[in-house]
Write a protein that holds these residues in place. Structure first.
Motif, PDB file in Angstrom:
ATOM      1  N   ALA A 214      42.153  50.673  59.005  1.00 31.07           N
ATOM      2  CA  ALA A 214      42.586  49.330  58.608  1.00 31.07           C
ATOM      3  C   ALA A 214      43.494  49.390  57.381  1.00 31.07           C
ATOM      4  CB  ALA A 214      41.367  48.454  58.310  1.00 31.07           C
ATOM      5  N   THR A 215      44.270  48.335  57.199  1.00 24.48           N
ATOM      6  CA  THR A 215      45.126  48.195  56.021  1.00 24.48           C
ATOM      7  C   THR A 215      44.592  47.068  55.151  1.00 24.48           C
ATOM      8  OG1 THR A 215      47.110  48.996  57.148  1.00 24.48           O
ATOM      9  CG2 THR A 215      47.452  47.636  55.187  1.00 24.48           C
ATOM     10  N   VAL A 216      44.445  47.347  53.854  1.00 22.88           N
ATOM     11  CA  VAL A 216      44.043  46.341  52.880  1.00 22.88           C
ATOM     12  C   VAL A 216      45.271  45.922  52.080  1.00 22.88           C
ATOM     13  CG1 VAL A 216      42.687  45.890  50.795  1.00 22.88           C
ATOM     14  CG2 VAL A 216      41.680  47.186  52.688  1.00 22.88           C
ATOM     15  N   ILE A 217      45.502  44.626  51.983  1.00 25.26           N
ATOM     16  CA  ILE A 217      46.593  44.083  51.174  1.00 25.26           C
ATOM     17  C   ILE A 217      45.953  43.187  50.119  1.00 25.26           C
ATOM     18  CG2 ILE A 217      48.676  42.651  51.162  1.00 25.26           C
ATOM     19  CD1 ILE A 217      48.973  43.374  54.173  1.00 25.26           C
ATOM     20  N   ASN A 218      46.007  43.599  48.864  1.00 21.80           N
ATOM     21  CA  ASN A 218      45.408  42.798  47.795  1.00 21.80           C
ATOM     22  C   ASN A 218      46.497  42.181  46.934  1.00 21.80           C
ATOM     23  OD1 ASN A 218      43.672  41.534  46.047  1.00 21.80           O
ATOM     24  ND2 ASN A 218      43.162  43.386  44.890  1.00 21.80           N
ATOM     25  N   ALA A 219      46.672  40.869  47.092  1.00 22.16           N
ATOM     26  CA  ALA A 219      47.613  40.120  46.269  1.00 22.16           C
ATOM     27  C   ALA A 219      46.891  39.016  45.507  1.00 22.16           C
ATOM     28  CB  ALA A 219      48.719  39.526  47.143  1.00 22.16           C
ATOM     29  N   GLY A 220      45.558  39.120  45.453  1.00 15.66           N
ATOM     30  CA  GLY A 220      44.756  38.121  44.750  1.00 15.66           C
ATOM     31  C   GLY A 220      44.538  38.507  43.303  1.00 15.66           C
ATOM     32  N   ARG A 221      43.482  39.272  43.055  1.00 13.76           N
ATOM     33  CA  ARG A 221      43.174  39.748  41.711  1.00 13.76           C
ATOM     34  C   ARG A 221      42.658  41.174  41.786  1.00 13.76           C
ATOM     35  NH1 ARG A 221      46.182  36.701  40.251  1.00 13.76           N
ATOM     36  NH2 ARG A 221      45.984  34.912  38.852  1.00 13.76           N
ATOM     37  N   GLY A 222      43.006  41.979  40.779  1.00  9.06           N
ATOM     38  CA  GLY A 222      42.606  43.382  40.771  1.00  9.06           C
ATOM     39  C   GLY A 222      41.120  43.584  40.710  1.00  9.06           C
ATOM     40  N   THR A 223      40.385  42.600  40.197  1.00  9.35           N
ATOM     41  CA  THR A 223      38.937  42.721  40.047  1.00  9.35           C
ATOM     42  C   THR A 223      38.190  42.594  41.367  1.00  9.35           C
ATOM     43  OG1 THR A 223      38.831  40.359  39.557  1.00  9.35           O
ATOM     44  CG2 THR A 223      38.951  41.866  37.682  1.00  9.35           C
ATOM     45  N   LEU A 224      38.869  42.215  42.438  1.00  4.89           N
ATOM     46  CA  LEU A 224      38.186  42.010  43.712  1.00  4.89           C
ATOM     47  C   LEU A 224      37.686  43.316  44.314  1.00  4.89           C
ATOM     48  CD1 LEU A 224      40.693  39.515  45.410  1.00  4.89           C
ATOM     49  CD2 LEU A 224      38.679  38.984  44.038  1.00  4.89           C
ATOM     50  N   ILE A 225      38.337  44.428  43.973  1.00  6.21           N
ATOM     51  CA  ILE A 225      38.054  45.710  44.622  1.00  6.21           C
ATOM     52  C   ILE A 225      37.490  46.700  43.610  1.00  6.21           C
ATOM     53  CG2 ILE A 225      39.040  47.630  45.920  1.00  6.21           C
ATOM     54  CD1 ILE A 225      41.208  45.798  46.919  1.00  6.21           C
ATOM     55  N   ASP A 226      36.415  47.368  43.996  1.00  3.17           N
ATOM     56  CA  ASP A 226      35.886  48.489  43.219  1.00  3.17           C
ATOM     57  C   ASP A 226      36.853  49.663  43.410  1.00  3.17           C
ATOM     58  OD1 ASP A 226      34.555  50.905  42.521  1.00  3.17           O
ATOM     59  OD2 ASP A 226      32.614  49.987  42.859  1.00  3.17           O
ATOM     60  N   GLU A 227      37.578  50.021  42.356  1.00  2.48           N
ATOM     61  CA  GLU A 227      38.656  50.999  42.483  1.00  2.48           C
ATOM     62  C   GLU A 227      38.157  52.367  42.937  1.00  2.48           C
ATOM     63  OE1 GLU A 227      40.843  51.075  38.837  1.00  2.48           O
ATOM     64  OE2 GLU A 227      41.851  49.169  39.248  1.00  2.48           O
ATOM     65  N   ARG A 228      37.074  52.838  42.358  1.00  2.00           N
ATOM     66  CA  ARG A 228      36.544  54.149  42.745  1.00  2.00           C
ATOM     67  C   ARG A 228      36.087  54.136  44.196  1.00  2.00           C
ATOM     68  NH1 ARG A 228      32.904  56.321  37.599  1.00  2.00           N
ATOM     69  NH2 ARG A 228      34.623  56.428  36.074  1.00  2.00           N
ATOM     70  N   ALA A 229      35.463  53.033  44.595  1.00  5.27           N
ATOM     71  CA  ALA A 229      35.005  52.929  45.982  1.00  5.27           C
ATOM     72  C   ALA A 229      36.190  52.909  46.937  1.00  5.27           C
ATOM     73  CB  ALA A 229      34.163  51.658  46.155  1.00  5.27           C
ATOM     74  N   LEU A 230      37.266  52.252  46.549  1.00  5.14           N
ATOM     75  CA  LEU A 230      38.450  52.201  47.411  1.00  5.14           C
ATOM     76  C   LEU A 230      39.062  53.586  47.580  1.00  5.14           C
ATOM     77  CD1 LEU A 230      40.604  50.724  49.041  1.00  5.14           C
ATOM     78  CD2 LEU A 230      41.795  50.247  46.887  1.00  5.14           C
ATOM     79  N   LEU A 231      39.188  54.326  46.498  1.00 11.63           N
ATOM     80  CA  LEU A 231      39.760  55.666  46.589  1.00 11.63           C
ATOM     81  C   LEU A 231      38.903  56.570  47.485  1.00 11.63           C
ATOM     82  CD1 LEU A 231      40.826  56.080  42.868  1.00 11.63           C
ATOM     83  CD2 LEU A 231      42.370  56.043  44.835  1.00 11.63           C
ATOM     84  N   ALA A 232      37.593  56.467  47.340  1.00 10.85           N
ATOM     85  CA  ALA A 232      36.707  57.267  48.179  1.00 10.85           C
ATOM     86  C   ALA A 232      36.805  56.839  49.635  1.00 10.85           C
ATOM     87  CB  ALA A 232      35.268  57.136  47.683  1.00 10.85           C
ATOM     88  N   ALA A 233      36.902  55.536  49.877  1.00 11.07           N
ATOM     89  CA  ALA A 233      37.002  55.045  51.250  1.00 11.07           C
ATOM     90  C   ALA A 233      38.315  55.458  51.895  1.00 11.07           C
ATOM     91  CB  ALA A 233      36.867  53.520  51.251  1.00 11.07           C
ATOM     92  N   LEU A 234      39.385  55.443  51.131  1.00  7.23           N
ATOM     93  CA  LEU A 234      40.684  55.877  51.661  1.00  7.23           C
ATOM     94  C   LEU A 234      40.637  57.340  52.090  1.00  7.23           C
ATOM     95  CD1 LEU A 234      43.004  54.120  49.071  1.00  7.23           C
ATOM     96  CD2 LEU A 234      43.077  53.739  51.546  1.00  7.23           C
ATOM     97  N   ASP A 235      39.918  58.148  51.350  1.00  9.30           N
ATOM     98  CA  ASP A 235      39.790  59.563  51.714  1.00  9.30           C
ATOM     99  C   ASP A 235      39.039  59.739  53.029  1.00  9.30           C
ATOM    100  OD1 ASP A 235      41.148  60.364  49.447  1.00  9.30           O
ATOM    101  OD2 ASP A 235      39.329  60.664  48.257  1.00  9.30           O
ATOM    102  N   GLN A 236      38.256  58.724  53.410  1.00 12.26           N
ATOM    103  CA  GLN A 236      37.521  58.767  54.673  1.00 12.26           C
ATOM    104  C   GLN A 236      38.255  58.017  55.789  1.00 12.26           C
ATOM    105  OE1 GLN A 236      34.681  60.597  54.968  1.00 12.26           O
ATOM    106  NE2 GLN A 236      35.105  61.213  52.853  1.00 12.26           N
ATOM    107  N   GLY A 237      39.422  57.440  55.482  1.00 11.55           N
ATOM    108  CA  GLY A 237      40.208  56.744  56.500  1.00 11.55           C
ATOM    109  C   GLY A 237      39.772  55.324  56.789  1.00 11.55           C
ATOM    110  N   ARG A 238      38.900  54.775  55.969  1.00 11.16           N
ATOM    111  CA  ARG A 238      38.413  53.417  56.185  1.00 11.16           C
ATOM    112  C   ARG A 238      38.376  52.697  54.850  1.00 11.16           C
ATOM    113  NH1 ARG A 238      33.756  51.868  60.326  1.00 11.16           N
ATOM    114  NH2 ARG A 238      34.431  53.880  61.105  1.00 11.16           N
TER     115      ARG A 238
END
Length: 306
Positions: A214-238
């Motif tokens: 999936a593709t995530v597009i965040n144009a709301g606020r930076g606080t919506l996403i846990d940055e470390r969790a996102l980086l780890a999830a990207l490494d897993q392809g999800r």
């Protein structure tokens, strides 16, 4: 009416002509006795000495009009007792539609798969838009505009908000249905405000609900996403890719891992700029309403933070 332009000095040259043209009866000032102003046009960063503006002396002010859509840096000011209105204008909405539709279409068509390397990838044919699930988190003015535009392009659009307020032509999910909204999101567009309830909304567990690739597009606020969790999830392809326009720290530091990660595209908070020409008439209308004691446009509910 006498109005204080309580915004950084760099904005004056662009905003003052547009505001005066939209509201000729206004006396627009950059300084003066606080007790003499009927309203403030405000943007964070004022005063420019780094102090927090004290709204207490503005005893006559009937309106604090934000120049920006986000008000999370204003509502926390304990001295603010005047009515606060956020910015919603046609140019802002169109800019957000352009940004989100453009990146959603890029993800949908897989434009980045066609490397210009002499290899004929005729087997990489994208599905039709009607076969692609898009979820929009946040169904305020901007979210509704984006969801409607993507529906018009043929996508299967799901909207999610805490209230699940109905939107004509779009399936709207509420509160506890967030996991279902995420499972449908081959493209996930985040347009939620920054509130205690939305911070780190997309944590490791919720990111794991997204479809593979999936593709995530965040144009709301930076606080919506846990940055470390996102980086780890990207490494897993999800998800498979993230397009990020907003961040916890802006400008994004040069050494931030988002810059170097192959699964991240960084854009410099350009999704929806407030343009003076289209926004000034909104400010003028609210100023006139305030002077006539009429209901204000886009009044902020401070208990909710937006």
């Amino acid at each position: 009416m006498k109005v204080l332009f309580a915004a950084p000095a760099r904005l004056w040259d662009a905003w003052s002509p547009a505001l005066r043209n939209a509201c000729s009866e206004m006396e627009l000032c950059r300084e003066g006795d606080p007790a003499g102003f009927d309203a403030l046009i405000y943007a964070p960063g004022y005063p420019e000495d780094g102090t927090v503006l004290d709204f207490t002396p503005f005893t006559r002010a009937r309106l604090v009009q934000s120049l920006w859509a986000g008000v999370e840096r204003i509502v926390t000011n304990p001295t603010l007792t005047q009515p606060l209105c956020r910015m919603v204008d046609p140019g802002l909405a169109q800019g957000m539609v352009d940004y989100c539709a453009g990146w959603a279409m890029r993800a949908h068509l897989g434009m980045d798969r066609y490397a210009q390397d002499g290899i004929w990838r005729n087997h990489l044919t994208p599905p039709l838009a009607r076969e692609r699930g898009v979820t929009v988190l946040g169904m305020g003015e901007l979210g509704r505009a984006v969801a409607s535009a993507l529906t018009g392009l043929g996508f299967r659009v799901t909207g999610w908000s805490q209230s699940g307020r109905p939107v004509p032509g779009i399936e709207a999910l509420a509160g506890a249905a967030l996991p279902e909204a995420l499972r449908r999101a081959e493209v996930l567009i985040c347009l939620l405000p920054d509130t205690p309830e939305t911070r780190n909304l997309l944590d490791a567990d919720r990111l794991a609900l997204l479809p593979q690739g999936a593709t995530v597009i965040n144009a709301g606020r930076g606080t919506l996403i846990d940055e470390r969790a996102l980086l780890a999830a990207l490494d897993q392809g999800r998800p498979g890719h993230a397009v990020l326009d907003v961040f916890r720290s802006e400008p994004l530091p040069p050494d931030h891992p988002f810059w170097a990660h192959p699964g991240v595209t960084v854009t410099p908070h350009v999704a929806a700029e407030t343009r003076p020409v289209s926004a000034a008439p909104v400010v003028a209308e609210n100023l006139r309403r305030a002077m006539r004691d009429e209901p204000l446009l886009h009044l902020v509910d401070r208990t909710r933070g937006y």
